[in-house]
Design a protein around this motif. Structure first.
Motif, mmCIF file in Angstrom:
data_model
loop_
_atom_site.group_PDB
_atom_site.id
_atom_site.type_symbol
_atom_site.label_atom_id
_atom_site.label_comp_id
_atom_site.label_asym_id
_atom_site.label_seq_id
_atom_site.Cartn_x
_atom_site.Cartn_y
_atom_site.Cartn_z
ATOM 1 N N SER A 39 0.831 -1.204 0.000
ATOM 2 C CA SER A 39 0.000 0.000 0.000
ATOM 3 C C SER A 39 0.868 1.257 0.000
ATOM 4 O O SER A 39 0.520 2.248 -0.644
ATOM 5 C CB SER A 39 -0.975 -0.005 1.178
ATOM 6 O OG SER A 39 -0.287 0.056 2.402
ATOM 7 N N GLN A 40 1.998 1.229 0.695
ATOM 8 C CA GLN A 40 2.930 2.368 0.652
ATOM 9 C C GLN A 40 3.459 2.566 -0.758
ATOM 10 O O GLN A 40 3.542 3.701 -1.247
ATOM 11 C CB GLN A 40 4.096 2.141 1.612
ATOM 12 C CG GLN A 40 3.732 2.263 3.061
ATOM 13 C CD GLN A 40 4.883 1.852 3.968
ATOM 14 O OE1 GLN A 40 5.939 1.426 3.517
ATOM 15 N NE2 GLN A 40 4.667 1.969 5.265
ATOM 16 N N LEU A 41 3.795 1.474 -1.419
ATOM 17 C CA LEU A 41 4.288 1.544 -2.788
ATOM 18 C C LEU A 41 3.233 2.134 -3.723
ATOM 19 O O LEU A 41 3.532 3.005 -4.547
ATOM 20 C CB LEU A 41 4.684 0.133 -3.240
ATOM 21 C CG LEU A 41 5.561 -0.016 -4.460
ATOM 22 C CD1 LEU A 41 6.862 0.737 -4.300
ATOM 23 C CD2 LEU A 41 5.824 -1.492 -4.709
ATOM 24 N N CYS A 42 1.996 1.683 -3.575
ATOM 25 C CA CYS A 42 0.905 2.222 -4.401
ATOM 26 C C CYS A 42 0.657 3.696 -4.100
ATOM 27 O O CYS A 42 0.381 4.486 -5.011
ATOM 28 C CB CYS A 42 -0.377 1.427 -4.172
ATOM 29 S SG CYS A 42 -0.358 -0.219 -4.896
ATOM 30 N N LEU A 43 0.756 4.072 -2.842
ATOM 31 C CA LEU A 43 0.554 5.470 -2.455
ATOM 32 C C LEU A 43 1.621 6.373 -3.065
ATOM 33 O O LEU A 43 1.315 7.436 -3.620
ATOM 34 C CB LEU A 43 0.555 5.587 -0.931
ATOM 35 C CG LEU A 43 0.259 6.948 -0.342
ATOM 36 C CD1 LEU A 43 -1.169 7.369 -0.645
ATOM 37 C CD2 LEU A 43 0.484 6.934 1.163
ATOM 38 N N ILE A 44 2.871 5.946 -2.985
ATOM 39 C CA ILE A 44 3.975 6.734 -3.559
ATOM 40 C C ILE A 44 3.787 6.885 -5.057
ATOM 41 O O ILE A 44 3.812 8.003 -5.594
ATOM 42 C CB ILE A 44 5.331 6.066 -3.243
ATOM 43 C CG1 ILE A 44 5.633 6.139 -1.753
ATOM 44 C CG2 ILE A 44 6.457 6.699 -4.051
ATOM 45 C CD1 ILE A 44 6.766 5.233 -1.303
#
Length: 165
Positions: free
Chosen positions: A47-52
């Motif tokens: 989810s952090q990767l998608c957010l970035i």
């Protein structure tokens, strides 16, 4: 110029999908963790990767829509030709800043690629996957800013953002 705006739009839509995926993953993680006592090892990191990626991919599209946050309390009082000059100066500064970030971001990405750095988490993903979003996102923003700057001569743009005073 139209193709750049189309690319920005497509990247922005992909960014929006990544944001939705972020919400879905985090919701799943909360339900799994608190209701079933079965936390995941993947939801937080992905989810952090998608957010970035979602945020950085959407920057050019948001610029094309004139939806960046602006403070135009003073510039709105200026004559229209002076407002256009302010927009042009802002875009030139944005382009310069974006090119610098794009270059530095590329160097960071490349260093991580060469050294094969990983996140060090349970998934241990390559860190360059997240770092690549910086040069890509800022390249899209740079290209869209150039399009906006070139369209100032013929357009009616007097601000880079929407006014909600």
């Amino acid at each position: 110029m139209h193709i750049i705006t189309s690319i920005s739009r497509a990247a922005g839509l992909l960014g929006a999908c990544l944001m939705a995926a972020t919400g879905a993953m985090l919701t799943y993680e909360v339900i799994a963790r608190y209701f079933f006592i079965k936390p995941t090892i993947w939801a937080a990191e992905l989810s952090q990767l998608c957010l970035i990626w979602g945020c950085l991919l959407a920057m050019g599209w948001v610029l094309s829509l004139k939806r960046h946050i602006t403070v135009n309390a003073v510039t709105a009082l200026l004559p229209r030709p002076v407002q256009k000059i302010c927009v042009a100066v802002s875009l030139l500064i944005l382009i310069a800043f974006s090119v610098i970030v794009m270059i530095w971001g590329w160097e960071i990405f490349h260093d991580s690629w060469v050294r094969e750095r990983t996140t060090g988490s349970l998934l241990n993903l390559p860190i360059w996957v997240a770092e690549l979003s910086v040069p890509v996102g800022f390249a899209l923003l740079t290209a869209q800013a150039i399009v906006e700057l070139l369209s100032l001569r013929t357009g009616h743009t007097a601000s880079l953002g929407s006014s909600h005073e």
